[in-house]
Enzyme design. Structure first.
Site, mmCIF file in Angstrom:
data_model
loop_
_atom_site.group_PDB
_atom_site.id
_atom_site.type_symbol
_atom_site.label_atom_id
_atom_site.label_comp_id
_atom_site.label_asym_id
_atom_site.label_seq_id
_atom_site.Cartn_x
_atom_site.Cartn_y
_atom_site.Cartn_z
ATOM 1 N NE ARG A 1 11.963 86.087 22.886
ATOM 2 C CZ ARG A 1 12.096 86.424 24.157
ATOM 3 N NH1 ARG A 1 11.052 86.848 24.840
ATOM 4 N NH2 ARG A 1 13.274 86.354 24.752
ATOM 5 C CD GLU B 1 9.102 92.895 21.253
ATOM 6 O OE1 GLU B 1 10.209 92.938 21.843
ATOM 7 O OE2 GLU B 1 8.172 92.168 21.621
ATOM 8 C CG HIS C 1 9.394 92.710 25.247
ATOM 9 N ND1 HIS C 1 9.574 91.883 24.172
ATOM 10 C CD2 HIS C 1 9.742 91.968 26.321
ATOM 11 C CE1 HIS C 1 10.027 90.701 24.569
ATOM 12 N NE2 HIS C 1 10.135 90.736 25.887
#
Length: 333
Positions: A245, A274, A293
């Site tokens: 994370r 994000e 991601h």
């Protein structure tokens, strides 16, 4: 389920804003269920987005399968029958902030990413060991800057977190010839690592790490775990990979050490925000590779593996057996 017992209602809700929305379709769910004969006996399925249709279905739902995010405040009143919430992603930190009913079972998709994680972790280690971040930076600057490198075998990787992601990554790195040091909350031995240590020993281990691979979940204890102090303990020219994370890592400290050469390179698949804003200074940090991601996501297999895990758990739920992929709210994962 015995005759005369009320049917279980499973509501599957997919957020229109989820990147997984096209993978968790009605057709995909029913196809996955066909692989688990009898699992839907005594079960009714409902399908909706996360808007008014979900709100209308919540009062009758015993189980909610959620893809993406939804407003779940006051769930005990809105869904009085709900006993189990399954989230089709591994990250549940946002759910734990929703004040879910304490008796509600919460499961996630932990472990579903493992095959792709093994491949991507090895890719990142190979890129760092072959100076690819620096070579890509030189290419963008139209600069000829040869940087030969030895093989990755024999180097040392410190894998921070030995859950589903970290365990898969450690196994792939070990198979490629790296010496793998594992660091986890418990420090328990793991078959894919040469050494296992608790997080408290991290400062003593970082000076040995040619590559630091971060795979931890985000909790109050892990937030900002890797900052300037920890990065400065690593050998000069070493590399960092974050597939956990974003908030686990101090990105300003990382950027400063990439700019001045104390670190040789980094790969970030988990970012502080994000999507990463277009004006973020991270885009222009030298010797940094950003993957938005997507490194751990296999679009051909993720949804099916996730649904197989859910239907296996549904069979356990109907039998009164303990569920797998169960989240412990006290730990945060």
């Amino acid at each position: 389920m015995s005759q005369g017992q009320p049917r279980l209602h499973v509501q599957l809700a997919v957020s229109a804003g989820s990147a997984l929305r096209n993978a968790f379709t009605r057709e995909a769910v029913l196809e996955a269920a066909d692989g688990h004969p009898g699992v839907l006996d005594g079960v009714s399925l409902g399908f909706s987005d996360t808007g008014p249709a979900l709100e209308a279905a919540l009062p009758g739902a015993d189980i909610l399968v959620l893809t993406g995010q939804a407003g779940l405040a006051g769930l005990a009143l809105r869904a009085p029958r709900l006993r189990w919430l399954h989230h089709t992603s591994a990250g549940v930190e946002w759910l734990l902030r929703e004040s879910l009913p304490p008796e509600l079972l919460l499961t996630n998709a932990s472990g579903t990413h493992s095959p792709k994680t093994a491949e991507f972790a090895l890719l990142c280690a190979l890129m760092l060991s072959n100076n690819m971040p620096a070579l890509f930076t030189a290419q963008r600057a139209h600069r000829w800057d040869p940087r030969p490198s030895p093989t990755v075998a024999g180097r040392t990787a410190l894998v921070l977190g030995l859950g589903g992601l970290g365990g898969a990554a450690a196994a792939a790195l070990e198979a490629a010839g790296l010496t793998v040091i594992g660091v986890s909350r418990s420090g328990r031995p793991h078959p894919a690592v040469a050494e296992s240590h608790p997080i408290a020993e991290l400062p003593a281990l970082l000076p040995r790490a040619d590559i630091l691979l971060i795979t931890l979940p985000l909790t109050a204890e892990t937030r900002n775990l890797i900052g300037a102090r920890e990065l400065d303990l690593m050998p000069r020219g070493s590399g960092v990979v974050n597939i956990g994370r974003g908030p686990l890592l101090d990105h300003d400290a990382l950027a400063a050490r990439l700019r001045d050469g104390r670190l040789g390179g980094a790969v970030l698949d988990a970012l502080p925000d994000e999507p990463l804003p277009g004006d973020s200074p991270l885009w222009d940090v030298p010797n940094l590779i950003i993957t938005p991601h997507c490194g751990l996501y296999d679009p051909t297999a993720y949804a099916r593996r996730c649904l197989d895990g859910f239907f296996a758990n549904l069979r356990r739920f109907k039998a009164g057996a303990p569920l797998q992929q169960l989240v412990d709210p006290a730990r945060g994962y």
